[in-house]
Design a protein around this motif. Structure first.
Motif: not given
Length: 398
Positions: A31-58
């Protein structure tokens, strides 16, 4: 409407492949994928999107806002790997001992990242909002249910339909396959314990040997499936592990078994549960022993909405040609926690064929194999299909 999506998805192919290979080399479990989640966030940098993360997992929900008066569709890619070593010779094989992307979730994530870029570049073609569900914990950790419980699917604007793609090395590369109704099975885990009485192997009459009782139970469980379950509402019951004993001349006191039950209906599931408990307890009693069963319920049956499958068939045929879509003659006994989403929203899951070009699909190493490889060229079809489905659904929902 659909052809430009495929052309543009192919233009993104080098980035899709690079992202997939990066996370393939760095698989994460659960449930906790810090590197993968960070890679997704990095890949989407600069796009006009909203990103919300859950409280219990990645888990992430990425929102691409379109016409506020329009509908909202949810697209999903799961991100977690399997706890196994990789035995392929690809140059980007896993660098993490005991972890491998053997079920294609690296491809699912890469396709969804590229789909965000593709639809962001053509926001004017979307008559509503698209939400992208980057989900951890599909491999037995109930990640989709956790994201639902975190309220991520209820965030405004709430989705009104849902769509997901799962790769398959056993389908010709680039072909989409699906079916209405039951698509994947409900998986339950079975743990059986038999308590007898240990003793010397030379005097079994002075002991109560659980090993032949375990063997008798295995055969009786197979007879249950063949003779007590409706063949047109099938189940699969596999005992995959038997453990007992320590050496050649000692009768052990106990034996333990682990297995899985797969079913496509609650009726067959309940009947199998009842039969398993009856067989274990009664056979043990017949041999003056104790038998115990623990059944751990897994995901529900994954059920595709028939109307949405027809929508996908039409969009796929326009996107890839008439041979680009195949009807599945039957569901598969694998399981998916996408089932929780489809309990809430109309939608479906499809398989995307990724059979390596030099291998017949039937002979390719399947998902969950330590030797599974895929034809990366097929990912462009997945990226384009995400976009084409979103465009068509939002337009029709006006």
């Amino acid at each position: 409407m659909t052809t430009p999506w495929l052309e543009d998805a192919r233009a993104l192919q080098s980035k899709t492949v690079a992202f997939r290979r990066d996370i393939h080399q760095h698989p994460e479990l659960g449930l906790n994928l810090p590197r993968t989640t960070a890679a997704v966030r990095t890949a989407l940098q600069g796009l006009d999107v909203d990103i919300v993360q859950g409280t219990s997992n990645s888990g992430l929900i990425v929102t691409l806002k379109g016409d506020p008066a329009g509908a909202t569709i949810l697209l999903r890619g799961d991100m977690d790997a399997l706890p196994m070593d990789e035995d392929t010779d690809v140059p980007f094989k896993s660098r993490i001992p005991g972890a491998m992307h053997a079920c294609g979730h690296d491809a699912h994530t890469a396709m969804l990242v590229s789909a965000v870029h593709l639809m962001h570049a053509h926001r004017d073609r979307l008559a509503g909002t698209v939400k992208f569900m980057f989900q951890p914990g599909e491999e037995g950790d109930f990640g989709a249910r956790h994201m639902i419980e975190d309220g991520l699917l209820d965030l405004a604007p709430a989705p009104t339909a849902a769509f997901a793609i799962h790769i398959s090395p056993n389908i010709p590369s680039g072909v989409i396959a699906s079916k209405p109704g039951a698509f994947m099975a409900a998986p339950d885990q079975i743990a059986i314990s038999i308590k007898g009485q240990g003793g010397h192997a030379s005097t079994p009459h002075l002991a109560r040997d659980p090993i032949p009782v375990a063997a008798e139970m295995v055969m009786a469980l197979q007879a249950l499936v063949a003779r007590r379950i409706d063949a047109f509402d099938p189940v699969v019951l596999t005992i995959a592990k038997i453990e007992a004993g320590t050496t050649h001349n000692v009768i052990p006191e106990s034996a333990h078994m682990l297995g899985t039950l797969r079913s496509f209906s609650e009726r067959a599931r309940a009947k199998a549960h009842e039969g398993i408990r009856r067989i274990v307890t009664k056979i043990a009693e017949a041999h003056e022993m104790e038998g115990h069963v623990e059944i751990t319920a897994g995901y529900p049956v994954t059920v595709n909405n028939a109307a949405f499958v027809e929508r996908v068939r039409g969009v796929t045929s326009a996107l890839l040609g008439e041979k680009g879509y195949r009807d599945m003659p039957s569901p598969v006994m694998g399981a998916e926690d996408w089932s929780y989403v489809l309990q809430r929203l109309p939608g479906c899951m499809v398989f995307l064929g990724v059979a390596p070009p030099e291998v017949k699909p039937a002979h390719a190493h399947s998902c969950h194999s330590n030797r599974m490889v895929m034809d990366e060229d097929a990912m462009a079809h997945g990226v384009a299909l995400h976009a084409a489905i979103a465009e068509e659904y939002l337009a029709s929902a006006r």
